[in-house]
Scaffold this motif. Structure first.
Motif, mmCIF file in Angstrom:
data_model
loop_
_atom_site.group_PDB
_atom_site.id
_atom_site.type_symbol
_atom_site.label_atom_id
_atom_site.label_comp_id
_atom_site.label_asym_id
_atom_site.label_seq_id
_atom_site.Cartn_x
_atom_site.Cartn_y
_atom_site.Cartn_z
ATOM 1 N N ALA A 244 0.841 -1.206 0.000
ATOM 2 C CA ALA A 244 0.000 0.000 0.000
ATOM 3 C C ALA A 244 0.877 1.256 0.000
ATOM 4 C CB ALA A 244 -0.935 0.007 1.200
ATOM 5 N N HIS A 245 1.993 1.201 0.711
ATOM 6 C CA HIS A 245 2.937 2.339 0.699
ATOM 7 C C HIS A 245 3.440 2.565 -0.739
ATOM 8 C CE1 HIS A 245 6.554 4.690 2.044
ATOM 9 N NE2 HIS A 245 7.062 4.116 0.963
ATOM 10 N N GLU A 246 3.821 1.477 -1.421
ATOM 11 C CA GLU A 246 4.320 1.614 -2.801
ATOM 12 C C GLU A 246 3.208 2.105 -3.730
ATOM 13 O OE1 GLU A 246 7.460 1.450 -3.108
ATOM 14 O OE2 GLU A 246 7.922 0.427 -1.233
ATOM 15 N N LEU A 247 1.975 1.615 -3.495
ATOM 16 C CA LEU A 247 0.827 2.105 -4.279
ATOM 17 C C LEU A 247 0.656 3.602 -4.049
ATOM 18 C CD1 LEU A 247 -2.105 -0.444 -3.886
ATOM 19 C CD2 LEU A 247 -0.982 0.303 -5.974
ATOM 20 N N GLY A 248 0.904 4.042 -2.812
ATOM 21 C CA GLY A 248 0.837 5.469 -2.495
ATOM 22 C C GLY A 248 1.761 6.261 -3.409
ATOM 23 N N HIS A 249 2.973 5.725 -3.646
ATOM 24 C CA HIS A 249 3.899 6.412 -4.553
ATOM 25 C C HIS A 249 3.291 6.509 -5.955
ATOM 26 C CE1 HIS A 249 7.187 6.952 -1.856
ATOM 27 N NE2 HIS A 249 7.415 5.664 -1.659
ATOM 28 N N GLN A 250 2.624 5.426 -6.383
ATOM 29 C CA GLN A 250 2.029 5.451 -7.720
ATOM 30 C C GLN A 250 0.882 6.469 -7.784
ATOM 31 O OE1 GLN A 250 0.003 1.898 -9.111
ATOM 32 N NE2 GLN A 250 -0.331 2.794 -11.126
ATOM 33 N N ARG A 320 7.525 12.969 0.488
ATOM 34 C CA ARG A 320 6.752 12.018 -0.325
ATOM 35 C C ARG A 320 6.636 10.669 0.385
ATOM 36 N NH1 ARG A 320 4.003 15.329 -3.015
ATOM 37 N NH2 ARG A 320 3.154 13.538 -4.133
ATOM 38 N N GLU A 321 7.679 10.271 1.113
ATOM 39 C CA GLU A 321 7.641 8.998 1.849
ATOM 40 C C GLU A 321 6.604 9.062 2.971
ATOM 41 O OE1 GLU A 321 8.937 6.273 0.952
ATOM 42 O OE2 GLU A 321 10.245 7.038 -0.618
ATOM 43 N N ARG A 322 6.543 10.213 3.665
ATOM 44 C CA ARG A 322 5.533 10.381 4.726
ATOM 45 C C ARG A 322 4.138 10.260 4.143
ATOM 46 N NH1 ARG A 322 8.806 14.673 6.773
ATOM 47 N NH2 ARG A 322 10.015 13.693 8.422
ATOM 48 N N SER A 365 16.708 9.913 2.903
ATOM 49 C CA SER A 365 15.642 10.033 1.915
ATOM 50 C C SER A 365 14.311 9.550 2.482
ATOM 51 C CB SER A 365 15.989 9.222 0.671
ATOM 52 O OG SER A 365 16.134 7.867 1.028
ATOM 53 N N HIS A 366 14.361 8.854 3.643
ATOM 54 C CA HIS A 366 13.146 8.356 4.293
ATOM 55 C C HIS A 366 13.099 8.903 5.721
ATOM 56 C CE1 HIS A 366 13.301 5.672 0.908
ATOM 57 N NE2 HIS A 366 12.170 5.080 1.250
ATOM 58 N N PRO A 367 11.894 9.066 6.288
ATOM 59 C CA PRO A 367 11.844 9.467 7.697
ATOM 60 C C PRO A 367 12.491 8.379 8.549
ATOM 61 C CG PRO A 367 9.658 9.550 6.673
ATOM 62 C CD PRO A 367 10.560 8.865 5.708
HETATM 63 ZN ZN ZN Z 1 8.616 4.736 -0.280
#
Ligand code: ZN
Length: 381
Positions: A244-250, A320-322, A365-367
């Motif tokens: 779901a996190h990766e889908l969020g990026h999409q 964007r990661e958040r 690059s990530h929290p």
């Molecule tokens: Zn990510």
């Protein structure tokens, strides 16, 4: 792939955190050392006159055509730089990774990867360099505008072909063969109301014990890849939160966003290179901005600009990661599983969960994982 039995009461392992902190500190020092060595190499190559002598030698060998001269110069410089940096790369990428139990790579595979990476950098570096130097010779005042436009277009093209042409040189993607997970992902996708990228597993275990998942590709080559190191060791609930996190990026168009930011930064970097060339051509006695022997000036400008803007690029990425984490929480409604997945990642990957603020600001690059774990565990069930 068979899955192991899962501990649902997973906690941060204090002993692993102690080692993770030490590893992170060492990693930062090593990064500084690599930066210093790289800067010294480029400065030395420029100030000692070695760059000019290399060009003179190539001219002496009969490479009078600027295309041949640029190609040969770039090829030799790229190989020389890779060889000079290889010992540090071997130390950080092979020796240390084994020392911390994070690498499963044989020396032979490591060497093969290095050789393939060098071959790719030669192909892309020489091709891009020929275009940039043609622009420098033809439009010495405005080359940086056309150059950044060209490089941005090349990045888009590369984004399209990378999952199908470049990634297979190193890894194998296999469509996810797991009815339960595929059904869950389909339900997730229905909630987003989108045509969703395919989900694959990727054979990370040939190189590492660390878990990872990624979203890659543009347009029709978009896909989500779950490391086999993750797929085999996380519960379906936890994997669902990661997908779901990766889908969020999409859904958030993060790869396009990233490309847009990269393009803006590229314009700045090449403009600084333009200024460096204007200043340095007379200072070091080069024939003009299109003189390939002045390449170290371009490298210094681009390196300096990337370094100074790194906090900005990382802040953008963390933002964007958040958003992708929040999307995952909303889509799955399972904060506990998200927190468990992040806890497993910290333990498995020897990731420092609460790095110093300044390190996050400069390099992350990530929290930090502590923040991502808290986001999940504090979410209303
Ligand atoms: Zn990510």
């Amino acid at each position: 792939m068979s899955r192991e039995s899962f501990d649902l009461d997973i906690r941060i392992d204090p002993e692993r955190q102690r080692v993770a902190k030490q590893r992170a500190r060492e990693g930062r020092r090593l990064m500084l050392l690599e930066l210093g060595v790289a800067a010294a190499l480029v400065l030395g190559f420029l100030a000692s006159g070695a760059s000019r002598r290399l060009k003179a030698a190539l001219l002496g060998a009969g490479l009078a055509s600027p295309w041949l001269l640029v190609g040969a110069y770039l090829g030799l410089v790229l190989v020389g730089y890779a060889l000079a940096m290889a010992p540090l790369g071997w130390w950080s990428g092979y020796v240390r990774a084994h020392h911390y139990g994070l690498s499963t790579q044989t020396l032979r595979l490591w060497l093969a990867d290095e050789a393939k990476s060098l071959a790719l950098s030669l192909v892309f570096g020489i091709a891009a360099g020929e275009v940039i130097y043609w622009l420098l010779r033809t439009y010495p005042d405005t080359w940086w505008i056309w150059g950044s436009t060209f490089l941005a277009a090349a990045s888009v093209l590369l984004g399209f072909v990378a999952p199908v042409l470049i990634l297979p040189l190193f890894n194998t993607l296999t469509p996810l063969d797991d009815e339960e997970l595929v059904a869950r992902i389909r339900r997730l996708a229905e909630r987003t109301g989108r045509r969703v990228a395919g989900v694959y597993t990727i054979d990370l275990s040939a190189r590492t014990t660390a878990a990872n998942a990624m979203f890659m590709g543009l347009g029709r080559t978009q896909r989500i890849a779950l490391g086999d190191t993750l797929y085999s060791q996380y519960t379906p609930d936890e994997i669902e939160t990661i997908v779901a996190h990766e889908l969020g990026h999409q859904v958030h168009h993060d790869l396009y966003q990233g490309l847009a930011l990269q393009t803006a930064l590229l314009v700045g970097a090449l403009y600084l290179a333009h200024l460096f060339l204007r200043w340095g051509v007379a200072r070091f006695g080069f024939a003009g901005p299109g003189d390939v022997a002045a390449l170290p000036l371009v490298a210094l400008a681009v390196g300096l600009f990337s370094l100074v803007t790194m906090p900005l690029a990382n802040a953008h990425s963390r933002w964007r990661e958040r958003l992708a984490d929040r999307f995952s929480l909303q889509a799955t409604g399972n904060g506990a599983a998200l927190a468990r997945a992040m806890t497993r990642l910290a333990n498995q990957n020897l990731s420092e969960i609460d790095p110093p603020r300044w390190a996050v600001w400069l390099l992350y690059s990530h929290p930090p994982l502590a923040e991502r774990i808290a986001l999940g565990s504090e979410a209303p069930a």
